[in-house]
Design a protein around this motif. Structure first.
Motif, PDB file in Angstrom:
ATOM      1  N   GLY A 113      29.972  26.606  39.303  1.00  0.00           N
ATOM      2  CA  GLY A 113      28.672  26.030  39.645  1.00  0.00           C
ATOM      3  C   GLY A 113      27.672  26.093  38.508  1.00  0.00           C
ATOM      4  O   GLY A 113      26.500  25.877  38.728  1.00  0.00           O
ATOM      5  N   TYR A 114      28.146  26.399  37.291  1.00  0.00           N
ATOM      6  CA  TYR A 114      27.207  26.632  36.206  1.00  0.00           C
ATOM      7  C   TYR A 114      26.493  25.383  35.742  1.00  0.00           C
ATOM      8  O   TYR A 114      27.097  24.347  35.584  1.00  0.00           O
ATOM      9  CB  TYR A 114      27.932  27.278  35.025  1.00  0.00           C
ATOM     10  N   TYR A 115      25.209  25.506  35.515  1.00  0.00           N
ATOM     11  CA  TYR A 115      24.454  24.329  35.108  1.00  0.00           C
ATOM     12  C   TYR A 115      23.692  24.512  33.788  1.00  0.00           C
ATOM     13  O   TYR A 115      23.848  23.730  32.864  1.00  0.00           O
ATOM     14  CB  TYR A 115      23.476  23.941  36.222  1.00  0.00           C
ATOM     15  N   ILE A 116      22.882  25.576  33.722  1.00  0.00           N
ATOM     16  CA  ILE A 116      21.929  25.700  32.622  1.00  0.00           C
ATOM     17  C   ILE A 116      22.612  25.741  31.264  1.00  0.00           C
ATOM     18  O   ILE A 116      22.274  24.971  30.362  1.00  0.00           O
ATOM     19  CB  ILE A 116      21.086  26.983  32.810  1.00  0.00           C
ATOM     20  N   THR A 117      23.567  26.657  31.118  1.00  0.00           N
ATOM     21  CA  THR A 117      24.177  26.847  29.816  1.00  0.00           C
ATOM     22  C   THR A 117      24.904  25.589  29.320  1.00  0.00           C
ATOM     23  O   THR A 117      24.659  25.167  28.193  1.00  0.00           O
ATOM     24  CB  THR A 117      25.108  28.064  29.850  1.00  0.00           C
ATOM     25  N   PRO A 118      25.777  24.982  30.143  1.00  0.00           N
ATOM     26  CA  PRO A 118      26.417  23.758  29.656  1.00  0.00           C
ATOM     27  C   PRO A 118      25.390  22.685  29.296  1.00  0.00           C
ATOM     28  O   PRO A 118      25.564  21.971  28.313  1.00  0.00           O
ATOM     29  CB  PRO A 118      27.273  23.296  30.834  1.00  0.00           C
ATOM     30  N   ALA A 119      24.316  22.597  30.083  1.00  0.00           N
ATOM     31  CA  ALA A 119      23.331  21.556  29.813  1.00  0.00           C
ATOM     32  C   ALA A 119      22.684  21.763  28.448  1.00  0.00           C
ATOM     33  O   ALA A 119      22.378  20.807  27.746  1.00  0.00           O
ATOM     34  CB  ALA A 119      22.260  21.542  30.895  1.00  0.00           C
ATOM     35  N   LEU A 120      22.480  23.025  28.069  1.00  0.00           N
ATOM     36  CA  LEU A 120      21.763  23.284  26.810  1.00  0.00           C
ATOM     37  C   LEU A 120      22.691  23.379  25.610  1.00  0.00           C
ATOM     38  O   LEU A 120      22.321  22.956  24.522  1.00  0.00           O
ATOM     39  CB  LEU A 120      20.937  24.566  26.928  1.00  0.00           C
ATOM     40  N   VAL A 121      23.867  23.972  25.768  1.00  0.00           N
ATOM     41  CA  VAL A 121      24.731  24.150  24.592  1.00  0.00           C
ATOM     42  C   VAL A 121      26.011  23.326  24.671  1.00  0.00           C
ATOM     43  O   VAL A 121      26.824  23.368  23.764  1.00  0.00           O
ATOM     44  CB  VAL A 121      25.121  25.635  24.359  1.00  0.00           C
ATOM     45  N   GLY A 122      26.189  22.564  25.734  1.00  0.00           N
ATOM     46  CA  GLY A 122      27.474  21.912  25.959  1.00  0.00           C
ATOM     47  C   GLY A 122      27.704  20.623  25.207  1.00  0.00           C
ATOM     48  O   GLY A 122      28.830  20.187  25.046  1.00  0.00           O
ATOM     49  N   GLY A 123      26.619  19.969  24.725  1.00  0.00           N
ATOM     50  CA  GLY A 123      26.797  18.671  24.087  1.00  0.00           C
ATOM     51  C   GLY A 123      27.471  17.713  25.049  1.00  0.00           C
ATOM     52  O   GLY A 123      27.231  17.758  26.254  1.00  0.00           O
ATOM     53  N   GLN A 124      28.336  16.829  24.507  1.00  0.00           N
ATOM     54  CA  GLN A 124      29.029  15.862  25.358  1.00  0.00           C
ATOM     55  C   GLN A 124      30.238  16.486  26.042  1.00  0.00           C
ATOM     56  O   GLN A 124      30.436  16.339  27.231  1.00  0.00           O
ATOM     57  CB  GLN A 124      29.504  14.680  24.494  1.00  0.00           C
ATOM     58  N   SER A 125      31.038  17.208  25.251  1.00  0.00           N
ATOM     59  CA  SER A 125      32.344  17.637  25.746  1.00  0.00           C
ATOM     60  C   SER A 125      32.267  18.890  26.610  1.00  0.00           C
ATOM     61  O   SER A 125      33.248  19.286  27.202  1.00  0.00           O
ATOM     62  CB  SER A 125      33.280  17.893  24.574  1.00  0.00           C
ATOM     63  N   GLY A 126      31.079  19.520  26.669  1.00  0.00           N
ATOM     64  CA  GLY A 126      30.997  20.768  27.418  1.00  0.00           C
ATOM     65  C   GLY A 126      30.257  20.629  28.734  1.00  0.00           C
ATOM     66  O   GLY A 126      29.853  21.619  29.320  1.00  0.00           O
ATOM     67  N   GLN A 127      30.064  19.396  29.210  1.00  0.00           N
ATOM     68  CA  GLN A 127      29.328  19.200  30.452  1.00  0.00           C
ATOM     69  C   GLN A 127      30.237  19.453  31.650  1.00  0.00           C
ATOM     70  O   GLN A 127      31.383  19.038  31.663  1.00  0.00           O
ATOM     71  CB  GLN A 127      28.785  17.773  30.531  1.00  0.00           C
ATOM     72  N   LEU A 128      29.704  20.125  32.666  1.00  0.00           N
ATOM     73  CA  LEU A 128      30.493  20.420  33.855  1.00  0.00           C
ATOM     74  C   LEU A 128      29.977  19.584  35.029  1.00  0.00           C
ATOM     75  O   LEU A 128      29.030  18.817  34.884  1.00  0.00           O
ATOM     76  CB  LEU A 128      30.408  21.911  34.186  1.00  0.00           C
ATOM     77  N   ILE A 129      30.603  19.781  36.181  1.00  0.00           N
ATOM     78  CA  ILE A 129      30.284  18.931  37.330  1.00  0.00           C
ATOM     79  C   ILE A 129      28.811  19.064  37.733  1.00  0.00           C
ATOM     80  O   ILE A 129      28.164  18.083  38.088  1.00  0.00           O
ATOM     81  CB  ILE A 129      31.248  19.221  38.500  1.00  0.00           C
ATOM     82  N   SER A 130      28.256  20.276  37.615  1.00  0.00           N
ATOM     83  CA  SER A 130      26.844  20.459  37.958  1.00  0.00           C
ATOM     84  C   SER A 130      25.938  19.558  37.136  1.00  0.00           C
ATOM     85  O   SER A 130      24.931  19.060  37.629  1.00  0.00           O
ATOM     86  CB  SER A 130      26.425  21.902  37.683  1.00  0.00           C
ATOM     87  N   ASN A 131      26.300  19.376  35.878  1.00  0.00           N
ATOM     88  CA  ASN A 131      25.467  18.564  35.003  1.00  0.00           C
ATOM     89  C   ASN A 131      25.469  17.107  35.451  1.00  0.00           C
ATOM     90  O   ASN A 131      24.463  16.411  35.327  1.00  0.00           O
ATOM     91  CB  ASN A 131      25.950  18.675  33.561  1.00  0.00           C
ATOM     92  N   PHE A 132      26.619  16.663  36.006  1.00  0.00           N
ATOM     93  CA  PHE A 132      26.664  15.295  36.497  1.00  0.00           C
ATOM     94  C   PHE A 132      25.879  15.151  37.788  1.00  0.00           C
ATOM     95  O   PHE A 132      25.262  14.112  38.035  1.00  0.00           O
ATOM     96  CB  PHE A 132      28.118  14.837  36.668  1.00  0.00           C
ATOM     97  N   ILE A 133      25.872  16.205  38.600  1.00  0.00           N
ATOM     98  CA  ILE A 133      25.046  16.163  39.808  1.00  0.00           C
ATOM     99  C   ILE A 133      23.581  16.024  39.392  1.00  0.00           C
ATOM    100  O   ILE A 133      22.855  15.171  39.902  1.00  0.00           O
ATOM    101  CB  ILE A 133      25.253  17.436  40.658  1.00  0.00           C
ATOM    102  N   ALA A 134      23.178  16.837  38.424  1.00  0.00           N
ATOM    103  CA  ALA A 134      21.795  16.774  37.960  1.00  0.00           C
ATOM    104  C   ALA A 134      21.491  15.397  37.376  1.00  0.00           C
ATOM    105  O   ALA A 134      20.417  14.840  37.608  1.00  0.00           O
ATOM    106  CB  ALA A 134      21.537  17.847  36.910  1.00  0.00           C
ATOM    107  N   TYR A 135      22.461  14.831  36.660  1.00  0.00           N
ATOM    108  CA  TYR A 135      22.249  13.510  36.060  1.00  0.00           C
ATOM    109  C   TYR A 135      21.991  12.467  37.151  1.00  0.00           C
ATOM    110  O   TYR A 135      21.077  11.657  37.041  1.00  0.00           O
ATOM    111  CB  TYR A 135      23.464  13.128  35.211  1.00  0.00           C
ATOM    112  N   HIS A 136      22.804  12.516  38.221  1.00  0.00           N
ATOM    113  CA  HIS A 136      22.607  11.521  39.272  1.00  0.00           C
ATOM    114  C   HIS A 136      21.354  11.787  40.092  1.00  0.00           C
ATOM    115  O   HIS A 136      20.807  10.879  40.695  1.00  0.00           O
ATOM    116  CB  HIS A 136      23.836  11.452  40.184  1.00  0.00           C
TER     117      HIS A 136
END
Lengths: 385, 283
Positions: free
Chosen positions: A322-345
């Motif tokens: 369920g991680y969101y913050i860290t991938p969003a800040l340090v993940g770039g393109q290839s490190g985005q997780l499902i939470s980041n896509f939820i936030a995007y939508h």
């Protein structure tokens, strides 16, 4: 009953919102609210050839009404989520119908935009005219409804979510195993050292645990970036030259390293509390019976730590997926997780139905893991710090 | 650590490599936090140690980024918001959470696992999902982008911590004490404030601190639920990291690290006091 106030509070301000989100993932009000008559007439349509003249006329009238009520944007956006390009088609059509004086709407609409001459377009409208729909779940699994109600895969370039779900699981698994590998020796050390020393070392585990997530993420950006401290050290040691500094952040590596460090205390603490209860005499007994140190460790010590391993791994895995913050800040393109896509939508594409469907899938994954955690460890036994 | 006399060379090598490995893990845990402290005193706007800093040159260090925070109205504004939201949400979470824990500790509590599950759920559900759900729901009832909305959301997120810590303290609570007080004529509220409250206070305070730090650190819910008027420190940091990371962020981070050291010390002291009171050897 002392529990009631909190129970009521949590139910209203937390559980209700979650159910609201679950509902939203199947709720589909836009088209059926703003194009009601069109949808009604389309229910009679069989889908073999284009609908009759009157359906075109109804659609044209309802689009004009929607334009007048300023709801046309919502309709266009909803259709656009299904088939890209529909937004412009609708806007173009509405502009032209306004000026249209004749009464041969079928011919006119097809002339305005050729999409109205395709049965696919009408099938889409008919399908998303349902008040409740599972379409968002299909979209969340890279599927869609094809002609004649068959479920078919999305076109190649729109297949993303299955990949992201798999990536999320993969990264969580790697983070969990890395945490276990790093935490096991450390917990063993903490559990076997005299209390006076282990209490001091424990601070090194607890301080990160208490430090703000954003602070830790920030420091990983500072450490890992191209001109950051880690690269400086490697260059200074002469392992690489100044020109070939490694990009370690804003990609999957960044996500992995930062998440491992952030979640490591969640692995150490349960392991430590289990190891603390293991009496050293078992190991001594095994040794005195002739087992080699390795054999004694693997056959006698490790099996006793299994409850701690289970608790730590489940906890870290649950937190990672369920991680969101860290991938969003340090993940770039290839490190985005499902939470980041939820936030995007939620924030950018405003496709809330899809965000809710993705969220529901994630929620059920987490809840079933927690159910497992509760079976093995018991939520009551959860310790903090 | 002394070796038993029968330890061979192999045993010693294994032991020392084990210690070195552990040292690396500790370094991995703590270095990222410590490294930002000196860097926040960097006189240059870089995120790395300059040559002057390595040579411990006084000129290379400065407090300019701290001055920057103190004079920047946005940081002051968000600091006020953070403290305001965290204080009120902690208050709500602590009162409701402590009451609930008292109720849960009674032996005749029906549906205990189910109730516990609901009460703990804000901690279990991934934050992004909580934030999304709250965003939909609070927008509907007009609470999004308002202070009360944010306070309520943070209070909910903080309650599980209070429930867990207070329940843990109550697990070692001797219920004959309350019976004794009642048999001596004390009313329910008097028994609570004179007998139970002082004994469970350490648990309540640790729970409150957990709730406070949860709200104080929280960014995802703020991200969805708060407007510009409710910007908190983490939200401001988020924007700073996203848009252009400046050393001011490191200065803020350093201050936050100091806050967490303070909180950690308090919780640790309380835990030891609690164990001493209950006669458990500290473990």
């Amino acid at each position: 009953m002392f529990v009631l106030p909190l129970l009521a509070f949590v139910s209203v301000s937390f559980v209700l919102p979650i159910f609201d989100m679950l509902f939203r993932s199947v709720d589909n009000p836009v088209v059926s609210t703003y194009l009601p008559k069109t949808i009604e007439q389309l229910t009679l349509w069989k889908g073999k050839e284009l609908p009759k003249e009157e359906v075109f006329e109804t659609l044209a009238r309802e689009l004009l009404i929607a334009k007048k009520n300023r709801t046309i944007g919502k309709v266009a956006a909803r259709l656009n989520f299904e088939t890209s390009g529909m937004r412009s088609a609708i806007n173009k059509t509405v502009r032209k119908i306004k000026k249209y004086k004749g009464n041969r709407y079928k011919q006119a609409l097809i002339k305005f935009d050729k999409r109205w001459g395709e049965t696919n377009t009408w099938e889409t409208i008919k399908r998303i005219g349902d008040r409740y729909t599972g379409v968002q779940y299909l979209a969340a699994l890279d599927l869609k409804m094809g002609p004649e109600g068959k479920i078919i895969p999305q076109p190649e370039d729109r297949q993303i979510y299955v990949k992201i779900f798999l990536r999320t699981l993969w990264i969580s698994l790697v983070v969990t195993l890395t945490c276990l590998l790093l935490a096991f020796p450390v917990s063993y050390l903490l559990a076997t050292l005299p209390l006076r020393i282990s209490n001091i070392l424990m601070v090194m585990v607890l301080l990160p645990f208490w430090t703000s997530l954003l602070v830790r993420t920030t420091s990983w950006i500072v450490l890992l970036q191209r001109n950051g401290v880690v690269n400086d050290i490697i260059v200074w040691l002469g392992i690489i030259d100044d020109g070939s500094r490694i990009q370690m952040v804003y990609n999957q590596t960044g996500t992995l390293v930062a998440m491992t460090q952030i979640l490591l205390p969640f692995m150490i603490l349960p392991l430590y509390s289990v190891m603390k209860t293991i009496s050293p005499s078992y190991m001594k007994a095994a040794r005195s019976l002739g087992a080699s140190p390795l054999r004694a460790f693997v056959r006698v010590y490790v099996p006793q730590t299994v409850p701690g391993i289970g608790a730590g791994c489940l906890l870290v895995f649950i937190l990672s997926i369920g991680y969101y913050i860290t991938p969003a800040l340090v993940g770039g393109q290839s490190g985005q997780l499902i939470s980041n896509f939820i936030a995007y939508h939620m924030k950018s594409s405003l496709n809330w139905g899809l965000a809710a469907a993705l969220g529901t899938i994630l929620l059920f994954a987490v809840l079933s893991l927690y159910w497992l955690y509760n079976k093995i460890v018991g939520i009551d036994n959860m310790k903090l710090g | 650590m002394a070796f038993p006399p029968y330890t061979g060379l192999g045993g010693k090598i294994t032991h020392y490599s084990f210690l070195i490995f552990c040292a690396f893990v500790f370094l991995f845990l703590i270095a990222p936090i410590l490294v930002i402290i000196p860097l926040s005193f960097n006189a240059e706007p870089y995120f790395t140690f300059t040559e002057g800093m390595m040579a411990l040159d006084k000129e290379a260090y400065s407090v300019r980024w701290y001055k920057d925070i103190a004079t920047n109205p946005q940081w002051i504004f968000s600091a006020k918001n953070s403290i305001f939201v965290a204080t009120f949400s902690t208050l709500i979470a602590t009162v409701l959470g402590t009451l609930a824990a008292l109720g849960l500790s009674q032996s005749h509590m029906p549906y205990r696992p189910l109730v516990m599950g609901v009460l703990i759920s804000p901690m279990i559900v991934p934050l992004i999902i909580s934030a999304a759900g709250m965003f939909f729901f609070y927008s509907k009832i007009g609470l999004s982008q308002t202070m009360p909305g944010l306070i309520l959301a943070h209070a909910v997120l903080g309650t599980p911590f209070v429930v867990i810590t207070v329940t843990a303290t109550l697990a070692g609570f001797d219920h004959s004490l309350t019976k004794a007080a009642q048999s001596l004529g004390a009313g329910t509220s008097r028994t609570f404030f004179k007998i139970q409250m002082p004994l469970i206070l350490p648990g309540v305070v640790s729970g409150a601190l957990f709730a406070f730090i949860t709200s104080f650190d929280e960014v995802v819910v703020v991200f969805f639920l708060a407007g510009f008027e409710q910007r908190t420190i983490p939200r401001q940091m988020w924007a700073g990291i996203r848009e252009q990371i400046s050393p001011t962020i490191l200065a803020v981070a350093t201050i936050l690290v100091c806050v967490s050291i303070l909180l950690l010390t308090t919780v640790e002291l309380l835990r030891r006091r609690n164990e001493r009171l209950r006669g458990v050897s500290s473990s």
